[in-house]
Scaffold this motif. Structure first.
Motif, PDB file in Angstrom:
ATOM      1  N   TRP A   1       0.946  -1.118  -0.032  1.00 21.36           N
ATOM      2  CA  TRP A   1      -0.032   0.006   0.175  1.00 21.36           C
ATOM      3  C   TRP A   1       0.942   1.353  -0.050  1.00 21.36           C
ATOM      4  CZ3 TRP A   1      -5.183  -0.027  -0.878  1.00 21.36           C
ATOM      5  CH2 TRP A   1      -5.724  -1.306  -0.686  1.00 21.36           C
ATOM      6  N   LEU A   2       2.098   1.284   0.677  1.00 16.39           N
ATOM      7  CA  LEU A   2       2.756   2.418   0.736  1.00 16.39           C
ATOM      8  C   LEU A   2       3.787   2.597  -0.178  1.00 16.39           C
ATOM      9  CD1 LEU A   2       3.937   4.882   2.404  1.00 16.39           C
ATOM     10  CD2 LEU A   2       5.380   3.254   3.558  1.00 16.39           C
ATOM     11  N   SER A   3       4.320   1.532  -0.572  1.00 17.03           N
ATOM     12  CA  SER A   3       5.270   1.443  -1.737  1.00 17.03           C
ATOM     13  C   SER A   3       4.465   1.554  -3.029  1.00 17.03           C
ATOM     14  CB  SER A   3       5.951   0.249  -1.866  1.00 17.03           C
ATOM     15  OG  SER A   3       5.205  -0.844  -2.245  1.00 17.03           O
ATOM     16  N   GLY A   4       3.222   1.304  -3.201  1.00 21.76           N
ATOM     17  CA  GLY A   4       2.405   1.358  -4.537  1.00 21.76           C
ATOM     18  C   GLY A   4       2.238   2.949  -4.407  1.00 21.76           C
ATOM     19  N   PHE A   5       1.656   3.543  -3.319  1.00 22.05           N
ATOM     20  CA  PHE A   5       1.103   4.836  -3.351  1.00 22.05           C
ATOM     21  C   PHE A   5       2.573   5.869  -3.942  1.00 22.05           C
ATOM     22  CE2 PHE A   5       0.808   9.079  -1.061  1.00 22.05           C
ATOM     23  CZ  PHE A   5      -0.428   9.323  -1.300  1.00 22.05           C
TER      24      PHE A   5
ATOM     25  N   GLY B   1       3.486   5.463  -7.276  1.00 23.32           N
ATOM     26  CA  GLY B   1       2.453   6.232  -8.111  1.00 23.32           C
ATOM     27  C   GLY B   1       2.639   7.508  -8.380  1.00 23.32           C
ATOM     28  N   LEU B   2       3.188   8.294  -7.251  1.00 21.94           N
ATOM     29  CA  LEU B   2       3.337   9.318  -7.363  1.00 21.94           C
ATOM     30  C   LEU B   2       4.860   9.886  -7.951  1.00 21.94           C
ATOM     31  CD1 LEU B   2       2.518  10.542  -3.667  1.00 21.94           C
ATOM     32  CD2 LEU B   2       1.306  10.898  -5.569  1.00 21.94           C
ATOM     33  N   LEU B   3       5.608   8.855  -7.852  1.00 23.12           N
ATOM     34  CA  LEU B   3       7.027   8.765  -8.597  1.00 23.12           C
ATOM     35  C   LEU B   3       6.832   8.649 -10.194  1.00 23.12           C
ATOM     36  CD1 LEU B   3       9.996   8.972  -8.444  1.00 23.12           C
ATOM     37  CD2 LEU B   3       9.747   6.658  -8.481  1.00 23.12           C
ATOM     38  N   VAL B   4       5.930   7.901 -10.495  1.00 25.02           N
ATOM     39  CA  VAL B   4       5.395   7.912 -11.863  1.00 25.02           C
ATOM     40  C   VAL B   4       4.799   8.975 -12.463  1.00 25.02           C
ATOM     41  CG1 VAL B   4       3.973   6.889 -13.461  1.00 25.02           C
ATOM     42  CG2 VAL B   4       5.313   5.253 -11.753  1.00 25.02           C
TER      43      VAL B   4
ATOM     44  N   HIS C   1      -2.678   8.853 -10.202  1.00 26.85           N
ATOM     45  CA  HIS C   1      -1.670   7.946 -10.229  1.00 26.85           C
ATOM     46  C   HIS C   1      -1.367   7.064  -8.951  1.00 26.85           C
ATOM     47  CE1 HIS C   1      -0.650  10.192 -13.810  1.00 26.85           C
ATOM     48  NE2 HIS C   1       0.220   9.249 -13.979  1.00 26.85           N
ATOM     49  N   ALA C   2      -1.759   7.599  -7.752  1.00 21.22           N
ATOM     50  CA  ALA C   2      -1.337   6.879  -6.652  1.00 21.22           C
ATOM     51  C   ALA C   2      -2.259   5.749  -6.398  1.00 21.22           C
ATOM     52  CB  ALA C   2      -1.306   7.840  -5.298  1.00 21.22           C
ATOM     53  N   PHE C   3      -3.694   6.005  -6.402  1.00 22.14           N
ATOM     54  CA  PHE C   3      -4.519   5.035  -5.865  1.00 22.14           C
ATOM     55  C   PHE C   3      -5.223   4.259  -7.164  1.00 22.14           C
ATOM     56  CE2 PHE C   3      -5.068   8.326  -2.580  1.00 22.14           C
ATOM     57  CZ  PHE C   3      -5.195   7.543  -1.321  1.00 22.14           C
ATOM     58  N   PHE C   4      -5.091   4.817  -8.339  1.00 21.18           N
ATOM     59  CA  PHE C   4      -5.435   4.087  -9.445  1.00 21.18           C
ATOM     60  C   PHE C   4      -4.724   3.265 -10.524  1.00 21.18           C
ATOM     61  CE2 PHE C   4      -9.047   7.018  -8.811  1.00 21.18           C
ATOM     62  CZ  PHE C   4      -9.842   5.862  -8.029  1.00 21.18           C
ATOM     63  N   PHE C   5      -3.253   3.567 -10.070  1.00 21.08           N
ATOM     64  CA  PHE C   5      -2.107   2.948 -10.722  1.00 21.08           C
ATOM     65  C   PHE C   5      -1.010   2.378  -9.839  1.00 21.08           C
ATOM     66  CE2 PHE C   5       2.042   3.124 -12.657  1.00 21.08           C
ATOM     67  CZ  PHE C   5       1.756   2.165 -13.682  1.00 21.08           C
TER      68      PHE C   5
ATOM     69  N   ILE D   1      -1.016   1.569  -6.484  1.00 20.00           N
ATOM     70  CA  ILE D   1      -1.536   0.722  -5.361  1.00 20.00           C
ATOM     71  C   ILE D   1      -2.023  -0.481  -6.120  1.00 20.00           C
ATOM     72  CG2 ILE D   1      -2.971   0.151  -3.802  1.00 20.00           C
ATOM     73  CD1 ILE D   1      -2.818   3.131  -2.584  1.00 20.00           C
ATOM     74  N   PRO D   2      -2.545  -0.491  -7.221  1.00 20.90           N
ATOM     75  CA  PRO D   2      -3.279  -1.783  -7.811  1.00 20.90           C
ATOM     76  C   PRO D   2      -1.664  -2.548  -8.571  1.00 20.90           C
ATOM     77  CG  PRO D   2      -4.577  -0.036  -8.503  1.00 20.90           C
ATOM     78  CD  PRO D   2      -3.551   0.528  -7.699  1.00 20.90           C
ATOM     79  N   VAL D   3      -0.853  -2.021  -9.190  1.00 22.90           N
ATOM     80  CA  VAL D   3       0.455  -2.508  -9.607  1.00 22.90           C
ATOM     81  C   VAL D   3       1.038  -3.235  -8.482  1.00 22.90           C
ATOM     82  CG1 VAL D   3       2.594  -2.126 -10.426  1.00 22.90           C
ATOM     83  CG2 VAL D   3       0.699  -1.069 -11.553  1.00 22.90           C
ATOM     84  N   ALA D   4       0.979  -2.460  -7.236  1.00 30.20           N
ATOM     85  CA  ALA D   4       1.724  -3.046  -6.121  1.00 30.20           C
ATOM     86  C   ALA D   4       1.255  -4.121  -5.472  1.00 30.20           C
ATOM     87  CB  ALA D   4       1.889  -1.955  -5.042  1.00 30.20           C
TER      88      ALA D   4
END
Length: 83
Positions: A25-29, A32-35, A66-70, A72-75
């Motif tokens: 959850w944290l790393s995906g968030f 997403g911001l980094l992307v 980017h954070a919640f819809f990209f 976190i789901p990828v993570a």
């Protein structure tokens, strides 16, 4: 295709750094911001970036997307595949 590339990059990071898999959850968030940030740099380099995208509502909407819809789901998908 760009999103798939970013997903592959996250998967590689998760393979080389196991702690990423433990906190999806944290790393995906953060990912997403980094992307989002890197893609803004790509748009600036290509001279297609629009300053209007930095207005408050579009900025918040794209950060949330980017954070919640990209990110976190990828993570979560990468973690599920590793189990």
């Amino acid at each position: 295709c760009v999103g798939v590339g970013w997903g592959i990059a996250y998967s590689y990071l998760a393979d080389t750094r196991p702690r990423i898999l433990n906190t999806p959850w944290l790393s995906g968030f953060v990912y997403g911001l980094l992307v989002w940030f890197i893609m803004q740099l790509v748009l600036m380099a290509g001279e297609v970036w629009q300053a209007s995208s930095m207005a408050v509502y579009p900025l918040v909407a794209t950060l949330v997307a980017h954070a919640f819809f990209f990110g976190i789901p990828v993570a979560l998908m990468v973690r599920a595949q590793r189990r």
